[in-house]
Design a protein around this motif. Structure first.
Motif, mmCIF file in Angstrom:
data_model
loop_
_atom_site.group_PDB
_atom_site.id
_atom_site.type_symbol
_atom_site.label_atom_id
_atom_site.label_comp_id
_atom_site.label_asym_id
_atom_site.label_seq_id
_atom_site.Cartn_x
_atom_site.Cartn_y
_atom_site.Cartn_z
ATOM 1 N N UNK A 1 0.841 -1.200 0.000
ATOM 2 C CA UNK A 1 0.000 0.000 0.000
ATOM 3 C C UNK A 1 0.875 1.250 0.000
ATOM 4 N N UNK A 2 0.366 2.271 -0.635
ATOM 5 C CA UNK A 2 1.099 3.546 -0.714
ATOM 6 C C UNK A 2 1.222 4.200 0.658
ATOM 7 N N UNK A 3 0.142 4.139 1.427
ATOM 8 C CA UNK A 3 0.105 4.839 2.713
ATOM 9 C C UNK A 3 0.524 3.906 3.859
ATOM 10 N N UNK A 4 1.187 4.479 4.848
ATOM 11 C CA UNK A 4 1.547 3.754 6.058
ATOM 12 C C UNK A 4 0.258 3.483 6.838
ATOM 13 N N UNK A 5 0.004 2.237 7.226
ATOM 14 C CA UNK A 5 -1.281 1.926 7.859
ATOM 15 C C UNK A 5 -1.420 2.553 9.242
ATOM 16 N N UNK B 1 7.418 2.158 8.093
ATOM 17 C CA UNK B 1 7.104 3.311 7.248
ATOM 18 C C UNK B 1 8.317 3.619 6.370
ATOM 19 N N UNK B 2 8.058 3.780 5.096
ATOM 20 C CA UNK B 2 9.133 4.065 4.158
ATOM 21 C C UNK B 2 9.561 5.527 4.276
ATOM 22 N N UNK B 3 10.860 5.775 4.188
ATOM 23 C CA UNK B 3 11.366 7.137 4.164
ATOM 24 C C UNK B 3 11.658 7.722 5.523
ATOM 25 N N UNK C 1 7.559 4.360 13.752
ATOM 26 C CA UNK C 1 7.578 4.101 12.311
ATOM 27 C C UNK C 1 7.369 2.616 11.973
ATOM 28 N N UNK C 2 6.986 1.829 12.981
ATOM 29 C CA UNK C 2 6.735 0.392 12.769
ATOM 30 C C UNK C 2 5.381 0.024 13.360
ATOM 31 N N UNK C 3 4.626 -0.777 12.611
ATOM 32 C CA UNK C 3 3.329 -1.278 13.071
ATOM 33 C C UNK C 3 3.383 -2.808 13.143
ATOM 34 N N UNK C 4 2.728 -3.343 14.140
ATOM 35 C CA UNK C 4 2.562 -4.795 14.240
ATOM 36 C C UNK C 4 1.236 -5.140 13.578
ATOM 37 N N UNK C 5 1.228 -6.180 12.773
ATOM 38 C CA UNK C 5 0.020 -6.602 12.068
ATOM 39 C C UNK C 5 -0.272 -8.055 12.427
#
Length: 128
Positions: free
Chosen positions: A61-65, A125-127, A94-98
């Protein structure tokens, strides 16, 4: 004149039927276990693919969830599935657990299915 009788006695026939019945029962049990195992492996495999596909969607996905929990139903194979996606915060912003839970509906109007497979992972998260 003595005639010798040929054939089986009633006791011999009954013993043969008993042995045949026991063998048939055992074969039926083995067949039933095989079918149950096959269905379990099939469902587990499909649930794994669904969870991995969902994780790939989130990673691409383009967006960070954002932090969220969603449940959706989908048709995959010839079955209806429930996919629950839990996105949680971590100590690193900048990190999410899924966590993705996948269950198969038993039939029309069935309640929420128990998870057959759960996949956990992390998305960065990129960038940043």
């Amino acid at each position: 004149m003595n005639r010798r009788q040929q054939g089986f006695t009633l006791i011999e026939v009954m013993v043969a039927l008993l042995v045949f019945g026991l063998i048939a029962t055992a074969a039926s049990e083995v067949g039933s276990q095989y079918i149950n195992t096959y269905e379990r492996v099939r469902d587990k495999t499909l649930a794994t693919w669904i969870a991995e596909n969902r994780m790939a969607e989130l990673r691409l996905a383009e967006a960070f969830p954002g932090i969220d929990e969603t449940t959706r139903e989908l048709e995959y194979g010839t079955y209806r599935w429930q996919v629950t996606t839990e996105i949680k915060a971590t100590e690193e912003a900048s990190i999410r657990r899924v966590d993705i839970h996948v269950g198969r509906f038993a039939g029309e109007g069935a309640e929420d299915p128990p998870p057959l497979h759960t996949l956990s992972g992390f998305i960065g998260e990129q960038g940043r």
